[in-house]
Design a protein around this motif. Structure first.
Motif, PDB file in Angstrom:
ATOM      1  N   GLY A 155      76.640  84.787  63.750  1.00 20.01           N
ATOM      2  CA  GLY A 155      76.382  86.056  63.928  1.00 20.01           C
ATOM      3  C   GLY A 155      76.971  87.034  63.346  1.00 20.01           C
ATOM      4  N   VAL A 156      77.693  86.660  62.263  1.00 21.29           N
ATOM      5  CA  VAL A 156      78.522  87.911  61.659  1.00 21.29           C
ATOM      6  C   VAL A 156      77.693  88.480  60.499  1.00 21.29           C
ATOM      7  N   LYS A 157      77.751  89.655  60.343  1.00 17.11           N
ATOM      8  CA  LYS A 157      77.138  90.713  59.547  1.00 17.11           C
ATOM      9  C   LYS A 157      78.002  90.569  58.175  1.00 17.11           C
ATOM     10  N   VAL A 158      77.473  89.990  57.113  1.00 18.18           N
ATOM     11  CA  VAL A 158      78.142  89.887  55.811  1.00 18.18           C
ATOM     12  C   VAL A 158      77.823  90.892  55.017  1.00 18.18           C
ATOM     13  N   HIS A 159      78.870  91.752  54.504  1.00 20.88           N
ATOM     14  CA  HIS A 159      78.430  92.551  53.209  1.00 20.88           C
ATOM     15  C   HIS A 159      79.127  92.108  51.861  1.00 20.88           C
ATOM     16  N   HIS A 160      78.573  92.356  50.877  1.00 21.19           N
ATOM     17  CA  HIS A 160      79.170  91.870  49.519  1.00 21.19           C
ATOM     18  C   HIS A 160      79.589  93.084  48.679  1.00 21.19           C
ATOM     19  N   VAL A 161      80.696  92.876  47.946  1.00 21.50           N
ATOM     20  CA  VAL A 161      81.264  93.616  46.997  1.00 21.50           C
ATOM     21  C   VAL A 161      79.920  93.881  45.877  1.00 21.50           C
ATOM     22  N   ASP A 162      79.792  94.842  45.245  1.00 23.36           N
ATOM     23  CA  ASP A 162      79.196  95.158  44.261  1.00 23.36           C
ATOM     24  C   ASP A 162      79.991  94.768  42.889  1.00 23.36           C
ATOM     25  N   SER A 163      78.867  93.791  42.193  1.00 22.55           N
ATOM     26  CA  SER A 163      79.520  92.889  41.010  1.00 22.55           C
ATOM     27  C   SER A 163      79.825  94.051  39.953  1.00 22.55           C
ATOM     28  N   VAL A 164      81.146  93.990  39.431  1.00 21.03           N
ATOM     29  CA  VAL A 164      81.785  95.063  38.500  1.00 21.03           C
ATOM     30  C   VAL A 164      81.877  94.048  37.192  1.00 21.03           C
ATOM     31  N   ILE A 180      82.945  90.054  51.919  1.00 18.72           N
ATOM     32  CA  ILE A 180      82.895  88.908  51.209  1.00 18.72           C
ATOM     33  C   ILE A 180      82.957  89.184  49.593  1.00 18.72           C
ATOM     34  N   GLY A 181      83.597  88.358  48.580  1.00 17.53           N
ATOM     35  CA  GLY A 181      83.656  88.599  47.336  1.00 17.53           C
ATOM     36  C   GLY A 181      82.503  88.331  46.723  1.00 17.53           C
ATOM     37  N   ASP A 182      82.766  88.329  45.349  1.00 12.78           N
ATOM     38  CA  ASP A 182      81.700  87.918  44.322  1.00 12.78           C
ATOM     39  C   ASP A 182      82.210  87.122  43.194  1.00 12.78           C
ATOM     40  N   ALA A 183      81.611  85.954  42.890  1.00  9.34           N
ATOM     41  CA  ALA A 183      82.230  85.134  41.769  1.00  9.34           C
ATOM     42  C   ALA A 183      81.153  85.034  40.409  1.00  9.34           C
ATOM     43  N   THR A 184      80.407  85.893  40.524  1.00 10.45           N
ATOM     44  CA  THR A 184      79.479  85.755  39.420  1.00 10.45           C
ATOM     45  C   THR A 184      80.219  86.079  37.808  1.00 10.45           C
ATOM     46  N   LYS A 185      81.096  87.089  37.960  1.00  8.54           N
ATOM     47  CA  LYS A 185      81.818  87.588  36.796  1.00  8.54           C
ATOM     48  C   LYS A 185      83.203  87.254  37.055  1.00  8.54           C
ATOM     49  N   LEU A 186      83.878  86.212  36.430  1.00  2.00           N
ATOM     50  CA  LEU A 186      85.247  85.832  36.534  1.00  2.00           C
ATOM     51  C   LEU A 186      85.613  85.861  35.008  1.00  2.00           C
ATOM     52  N   TYR A 210      88.112  87.431  46.069  1.00  2.00           N
ATOM     53  CA  TYR A 210      88.937  87.733  47.524  1.00  2.00           C
ATOM     54  C   TYR A 210      88.957  89.263  47.866  1.00  2.00           C
ATOM     55  N   ALA A 211      87.965  89.751  48.127  1.00  2.76           N
ATOM     56  CA  ALA A 211      87.763  91.302  48.577  1.00  2.76           C
ATOM     57  C   ALA A 211      88.943  91.765  49.557  1.00  2.76           C
ATOM     58  N   ARG A 212      89.432  90.858  50.319  1.00  9.27           N
ATOM     59  CA  ARG A 212      90.253  91.278  51.340  1.00  9.27           C
ATOM     60  C   ARG A 212      91.799  91.325  50.887  1.00  9.27           C
ATOM     61  N   ASP A 213      91.986  91.061  49.531  1.00  7.02           N
ATOM     62  CA  ASP A 213      93.452  90.907  49.086  1.00  7.02           C
ATOM     63  C   ASP A 213      94.250  92.390  49.216  1.00  7.02           C
ATOM     64  N   ARG A 257      79.471  78.619  44.843  1.00 10.35           N
ATOM     65  CA  ARG A 257      78.999  77.695  45.789  1.00 10.35           C
ATOM     66  C   ARG A 257      80.016  77.919  47.262  1.00 10.35           C
ATOM     67  N   GLU A 258      81.219  78.038  46.809  1.00  7.43           N
ATOM     68  CA  GLU A 258      82.174  78.407  48.010  1.00  7.43           C
ATOM     69  C   GLU A 258      81.801  79.511  48.873  1.00  7.43           C
ATOM     70  N   LEU A 259      81.542  80.579  48.190  1.00  8.84           N
ATOM     71  CA  LEU A 259      81.358  81.786  48.701  1.00  8.84           C
ATOM     72  C   LEU A 259      79.640  81.834  49.388  1.00  8.84           C
ATOM     73  N   ALA A 260      78.986  80.925  48.926  1.00  6.32           N
ATOM     74  CA  ALA A 260      77.648  80.935  49.507  1.00  6.32           C
ATOM     75  C   ALA A 260      77.742  80.078  50.850  1.00  6.32           C
ATOM     76  N   GLU A 261      78.722  79.271  50.672  1.00  7.60           N
ATOM     77  CA  GLU A 261      78.729  78.207  51.957  1.00  7.60           C
ATOM     78  C   GLU A 261      79.543  79.091  53.172  1.00  7.60           C
ATOM     79  N   PHE A 262      80.643  79.830  52.618  1.00  9.10           N
ATOM     80  CA  PHE A 262      81.311  80.836  53.451  1.00  9.10           C
ATOM     81  C   PHE A 262      80.464  81.848  54.198  1.00  9.10           C
ATOM     82  N   GLN A 263      79.475  81.925  53.655  1.00  7.99           N
ATOM     83  CA  GLN A 263      78.507  83.200  54.046  1.00  7.99           C
ATOM     84  C   GLN A 263      77.604  82.533  54.984  1.00  7.99           C
ATOM     85  N   ARG A 264      77.254  81.372  54.670  1.00 10.44           N
ATOM     86  CA  ARG A 264      76.269  80.754  55.604  1.00 10.44           C
ATOM     87  C   ARG A 264      76.910  80.346  56.944  1.00 10.44           C
ATOM     88  N   ILE A 265      77.894  79.960  56.819  1.00 12.36           N
ATOM     89  CA  ILE A 265      79.089  79.620  58.086  1.00 12.36           C
ATOM     90  C   ILE A 265      79.244  80.895  58.834  1.00 12.36           C
TER      91      ILE A 265
END
Length: 147
Positions: A80-89, A17-23, A103-106, A67-75
């Motif tokens: 039981g899904v293992k969640v990987h994060h992109v490294d923040s760039v 999943i993506g990262d939204a700390t630096k947009l 959107y890491a999957r784009d 918050r949207e990504l955090a909720e997505f990760q929680r769900i």
């Protein structure tokens, strides 16, 4: 990490999943001015992005996406899904304007045992690959698509 995707309905086991700390606001791009593009998006990209390009997105908007990504990760983890994060760039002055790693999957997909990296048209989206570079190195087979 081994890829094994043969259909769209088996249980998901791992995901990036993506990262939204630096947009950052993007620049305009011709693909967003095409005839079929919604008028509001054409206006936004032609006028608003021209004024704001390269500037950091205000924190009140970035926090909404975080918050949207955090909720997505929680769900995902609840199921039981293992969640990987992109490294923040952080983009440099030499990089194209704008960046969002939401959107890491784009730019990629998995089919069978293959991880396929697409040839994205918008320059700023090419930075997304930098954030998943280490995860990509773990994949056994990679295919790069170009035109």
């Amino acid at each position: 990490m081994k890829i094994n995707v043969y259909n769209e309905y088996d249980p998901l086991k791992e995901v990036i999943i993506g990262d939204a700390t630096k947009l950052y606001f993007p620049d305009t791009h011709e693909i967003e001015q095409e005839e079929h593009t919604a008028k509001w998006k054409q206006f936004m990209t032609k006028h608003i992005y021209t004024l704001l390009r390269g500037k950091k997105v205000p924190s009140f908007l970035a926090k909404k996406f975080q918050r949207e990504l955090a909720e997505f990760q929680r769900i995902l983890e609840t199921h039981g899904v293992k969640v990987h994060h992109v490294d923040s760039v952080t983009p440099t002055k030499l990089d194209p304007y704008g960046m969002g790693q939401m959107y890491a999957r784009d730019s990629a997909m998995s089919v069978g045992e293959h991880f396929i990296e697409g040839n994205v048209q918008i320059e700023m989206q090419k930075l997304n690959d930098v954030g998943i570079k280490e995860l990509l190195q773990l994949l056994t087979i990679r295919i790069r698509c170009t035109r």
